[in-house]
Every structure is written in C-alpha cells, then in structure tokens.
Design a protein around this motif. Sequence first.
Motif, PDB file in Angstrom:
ATOM      1  N   GLN A   6     113.646  26.787  66.285  1.00 48.78           N
ATOM      2  CA  GLN A   6     114.283  28.028  66.241  1.00 48.78           C
ATOM      3  C   GLN A   6     116.191  27.498  67.019  1.00 48.78           C
ATOM      4  O   GLN A   6     116.397  26.641  66.619  1.00 48.78           O
ATOM      5  CB  GLN A   6     114.312  27.892  67.815  1.00 48.78           C
ATOM      6  N   LYS A  12     113.525  32.042  73.277  1.00 49.98           N
ATOM      7  CA  LYS A  12     113.127  32.368  72.852  1.00 49.98           C
ATOM      8  C   LYS A  12     112.662  31.484  72.487  1.00 49.98           C
ATOM      9  O   LYS A  12     112.931  30.580  71.777  1.00 49.98           O
ATOM     10  CB  LYS A  12     112.936  33.870  72.078  1.00 49.98           C
ATOM     11  N   GLU A  14     109.200  29.082  70.930  1.00 50.72           N
ATOM     12  CA  GLU A  14     108.870  29.361  68.964  1.00 50.72           C
ATOM     13  C   GLU A  14     107.810  29.678  69.055  1.00 50.72           C
ATOM     14  O   GLU A  14     106.336  29.739  69.930  1.00 50.72           O
ATOM     15  CB  GLU A  14     109.222  27.982  68.699  1.00 50.72           C
ATOM     16  N   ALA A  15     107.272  30.371  67.611  1.00 51.42           N
ATOM     17  CA  ALA A  15     106.555  31.421  68.231  1.00 51.42           C
ATOM     18  C   ALA A  15     104.896  30.190  67.129  1.00 51.42           C
ATOM     19  O   ALA A  15     105.901  29.486  66.825  1.00 51.42           O
ATOM     20  CB  ALA A  15     106.597  32.485  67.294  1.00 51.42           C
ATOM     21  N   LYS A  16     104.507  30.396  67.949  1.00 48.41           N
ATOM     22  CA  LYS A  16     103.329  29.563  66.884  1.00 48.41           C
ATOM     23  C   LYS A  16     101.260  29.854  67.068  1.00 48.41           C
ATOM     24  O   LYS A  16     101.051  31.413  67.578  1.00 48.41           O
ATOM     25  CB  LYS A  16     102.384  27.971  67.677  1.00 48.41           C
ATOM     26  N   SER A  17     100.606  30.262  66.208  1.00 49.66           N
ATOM     27  CA  SER A  17      99.247  30.701  66.133  1.00 49.66           C
ATOM     28  C   SER A  17      98.475  30.531  66.949  1.00 49.66           C
ATOM     29  O   SER A  17      98.786  29.598  67.360  1.00 49.66           O
ATOM     30  CB  SER A  17      98.918  29.900  64.935  1.00 49.66           C
ATOM     31  N   SER A  21      96.607  27.214  69.937  1.00 46.80           N
ATOM     32  CA  SER A  21      97.082  26.678  70.957  1.00 46.80           C
ATOM     33  C   SER A  21      95.817  26.739  71.461  1.00 46.80           C
ATOM     34  O   SER A  21      94.774  26.491  71.616  1.00 46.80           O
ATOM     35  CB  SER A  21      97.208  28.086  71.952  1.00 46.80           C
ATOM     36  N   VAL A  71      98.393  34.752  74.776  1.00 48.04           N
ATOM     37  CA  VAL A  71      99.305  36.221  74.120  1.00 48.04           C
ATOM     38  C   VAL A  71     100.318  36.227  74.077  1.00 48.04           C
ATOM     39  O   VAL A  71     101.042  36.773  74.016  1.00 48.04           O
ATOM     40  CB  VAL A  71      98.014  36.760  73.551  1.00 48.04           C
ATOM     41  N   ASN A  72     100.101  37.478  75.852  1.00 44.65           N
ATOM     42  CA  ASN A  72     101.323  37.505  76.086  1.00 44.65           C
ATOM     43  C   ASN A  72     102.202  37.166  77.029  1.00 44.65           C
ATOM     44  O   ASN A  72     102.833  37.406  77.539  1.00 44.65           O
ATOM     45  CB  ASN A  72     100.807  38.823  77.563  1.00 44.65           C
ATOM     46  N   GLN A  74     105.185  34.660  78.274  1.00 44.44           N
ATOM     47  CA  GLN A  74     106.517  34.656  77.843  1.00 44.44           C
ATOM     48  C   GLN A  74     107.505  33.783  78.468  1.00 44.44           C
ATOM     49  O   GLN A  74     108.433  33.209  77.776  1.00 44.44           O
ATOM     50  CB  GLN A  74     107.534  35.875  77.967  1.00 44.44           C
TER      51      GLN A  74
END
Length: 93
Positions: A6, A12, A14-17, A21, A71-72, A74
């Motif tokens: 990132q 923000k 970093e997104a992950k699958s 998780s 999932v939600n 942040q």
Amino acid sequence: MSTSNQPIDSDKPEAKSIFASRTFWGAVLAGVASLVPLAVKDIKAHEITVDDAGQAILILCGVGTVIVGRVNAQAPIYTPDALPGRNKSDFEM
C-alpha cells in the motif's frame, strides 16, 4: 524503501481475502465445534428435536454475525494494556 503493497501516505488498511482472516476461521471452527455435539446426539437418537434446531440456528447466527463484523471492519482495534495485543498507545502519533 517500503515493503508494503500500500502507498505510504494511504490511511486505508491493505485488503486481504476473507479466507486469510484468522477471525473468519475462528468463527467457522467455533461454529463447527458447537454444532458437532448437537449433530452427534441427534444422529444417535435418529431424530432432530426442536430445541436442537433452535440451538443450531442461534449458533449459526452468532457465526454469521462474527463474519459480517469482520468483513465490515474498517479500523484496527486495540486491547487494554494488561491484555495481549496492540495497546492504544501503539496507534497514537
């Protein structure tokens, strides 16, 4: 040199699958561990009782709530100083 994927100035995370998780897999394993005794009892009795069906629904609702919450999510979380994990001071500049 940054090793992160990132940008440095990005706020923000970093997104992950979802499958990467630990929270997701913890919820799944807790759900399975809770449902197995019910299933074994019902299989041995050759019937599913209304009470057991209600309990299974509650377990699945709990697992679903944890997964939706993950999932939600942040913002990162912290724990009180006496507990393992990041403390509030770790996030303060």
